[in-house]
Design a protein around this motif. Structure first.
Motif, PDB file in Angstrom:
ATOM      1  N   LEU A   6      39.539  25.599 -50.720  1.00 20.61           N
ATOM      2  CA  LEU A   6      38.806  24.423 -51.205  1.00 20.61           C
ATOM      3  C   LEU A   6      37.887  23.883 -50.118  1.00 20.61           C
ATOM      4  O   LEU A   6      36.743  23.508 -50.385  1.00 20.61           O
ATOM      5  N   THR A  64      34.814  25.951 -49.931  1.00 18.93           N
ATOM      6  CA  THR A  64      33.894  25.658 -51.034  1.00 18.93           C
ATOM      7  C   THR A  64      33.059  24.424 -50.703  1.00 18.93           C
ATOM      8  O   THR A  64      31.837  24.424 -50.894  1.00 18.93           O
ATOM      9  N   ALA A  79      30.540  25.344 -48.102  1.00 16.75           N
ATOM     10  CA  ALA A  79      29.453  26.155 -48.653  1.00 16.75           C
ATOM     11  C   ALA A  79      28.399  25.279 -49.317  1.00 16.75           C
ATOM     12  O   ALA A  79      27.196  25.544 -49.202  1.00 16.75           O
ATOM     13  N   LEU A 115      26.013  27.284 -51.634  1.00 11.96           N
ATOM     14  CA  LEU A 115      26.581  27.197 -52.985  1.00 11.96           C
ATOM     15  C   LEU A 115      26.097  25.906 -53.624  1.00 11.96           C
ATOM     16  O   LEU A 115      26.067  24.859 -52.969  1.00 11.96           O
ATOM     17  N   SER A 145      28.400  25.061 -59.294  1.00  7.64           N
ATOM     18  CA  SER A 145      29.290  26.206 -59.113  1.00  7.64           C
ATOM     19  C   SER A 145      30.524  25.808 -58.317  1.00  7.64           C
ATOM     20  O   SER A 145      31.635  26.272 -58.593  1.00  7.64           O
ATOM     21  N   ALA A 146      30.331  24.935 -57.338  1.00 10.78           N
ATOM     22  CA  ALA A 146      31.456  24.473 -56.530  1.00 10.78           C
ATOM     23  C   ALA A 146      32.455  23.711 -57.382  1.00 10.78           C
ATOM     24  O   ALA A 146      33.675  23.913 -57.260  1.00 10.78           O
ATOM     25  N   GLN A 157      34.469  26.150 -59.338  1.00 12.92           N
ATOM     26  CA  GLN A 157      35.459  26.818 -58.488  1.00 12.92           C
ATOM     27  C   GLN A 157      36.620  25.890 -58.153  1.00 12.92           C
ATOM     28  O   GLN A 157      37.779  26.288 -58.217  1.00 12.92           O
ATOM     29  N   ILE A 158      36.303  24.656 -57.779  1.00 11.80           N
ATOM     30  CA  ILE A 158      37.352  23.695 -57.414  1.00 11.80           C
ATOM     31  C   ILE A 158      38.264  23.422 -58.601  1.00 11.80           C
ATOM     32  O   ILE A 158      39.488  23.399 -58.463  1.00 11.80           O
ATOM     33  N   GLN A 186      40.460  26.516 -59.197  1.00 10.88           N
ATOM     34  CA  GLN A 186      41.507  26.641 -58.190  1.00 10.88           C
ATOM     35  C   GLN A 186      42.557  25.536 -58.312  1.00 10.88           C
ATOM     36  O   GLN A 186      43.748  25.779 -58.140  1.00 10.88           O
TER      37      GLN A 186
END
Length: 71
Positions: A42, A45, A48, A54, A58-59, A62-63, A66
């Protein structure tokens, strides 16, 4: 009078729902923020996004992916 009572109850329900949703957002945000401190993936991310590698959308995906998969 019944119409007024019905409208009052509808407003109360909407207020309770809004309060619940606000509390969910607050608690989820607090938990994700706490995990960023201890979870390298995390944190990476977030880094990034900060570095411009990133995009934030998109982050977030992803977060959420996850975070919601972990107990």
């Amino acid at each position: 009078m019944l119409e007024q009572a019905g409208a009052l109850e509808t407003r109360r329900q909407a207020r309770r729902r809004a309060e619940l949703e606000a509390l969910l957002v607050e608690e989820f945000t607090a938990q994700v923020t706490a995990r960023v401190q201890t979870d390298a993936a995390l944190g990476a991310t977030i880094e990034a996004v900060t570095a411009g590698r990133l995009d934030p959308y998109s982050a977030v995906a992803q977060i959420l992916s996850q975070t919601l998969q972990r107990p």
